[in-house]
Design an enzyme around this catalytic site. Sequence first.
Site, PDB file in Angstrom:
ATOM      1  CG  ASP A 144      -3.319  -0.109  10.366  1.00  0.00           C
ATOM      2  OD1 ASP A 144      -3.233  -1.050   9.560  1.00  0.00           O
ATOM      3  OD2 ASP A 144      -3.502   1.067  10.034  1.00  0.00           O
ATOM      4  CD  GLN A 175      -5.004  -4.071   8.143  1.00  0.00           C
ATOM      5  OE1 GLN A 175      -4.921  -5.036   7.400  1.00  0.00           O
ATOM      6  NE2 GLN A 175      -4.047  -3.728   8.960  1.00  0.00           N
ATOM      7  CD  GLU A 176      -2.902   2.684   7.921  1.00  0.00           C
ATOM      8  OE1 GLU A 176      -2.292   3.365   8.757  1.00  0.00           O
ATOM      9  OE2 GLU A 176      -2.340   2.097   6.992  1.00  0.00           O
ATOM     10  CD  GLU A 177      -6.810   2.827   3.224  1.00  0.00           C
ATOM     11  OE1 GLU A 177      -5.799   3.116   2.584  1.00  0.00           O
ATOM     12  OE2 GLU A 177      -7.061   1.670   3.588  1.00  0.00           O
TER      13      GLU A 177
END
Length: 82
Positions: free
Chosen positions: A9, A26-28
């Site tokens: 990530d 994406q990251e969340e």
Amino acid sequence: MTTPWRLVDFASPLVGGGVLSSGLVQEEIRFLISPELIAARLFTERLDKRECLVVTGSQLYSKYNGYSDSFKWVGAHNDETP
């Protein structure tokens, strides 16, 4: 034997991005489906351009569909990864 896999990530210099405030991309999403990753925010400062954080052993706890405004939790996930 299962081959280990890796997830990379690189969306934000802040570990977890906006998982505790705003954002659902994406990251969340990754941090929401593996909530133990959120603990990394307690001891990780903003990452510089050439820094990375390696986390091992995280598990999936949730299934989901969608992305951003269409994100929806669809149930628990039983992670059987060794």
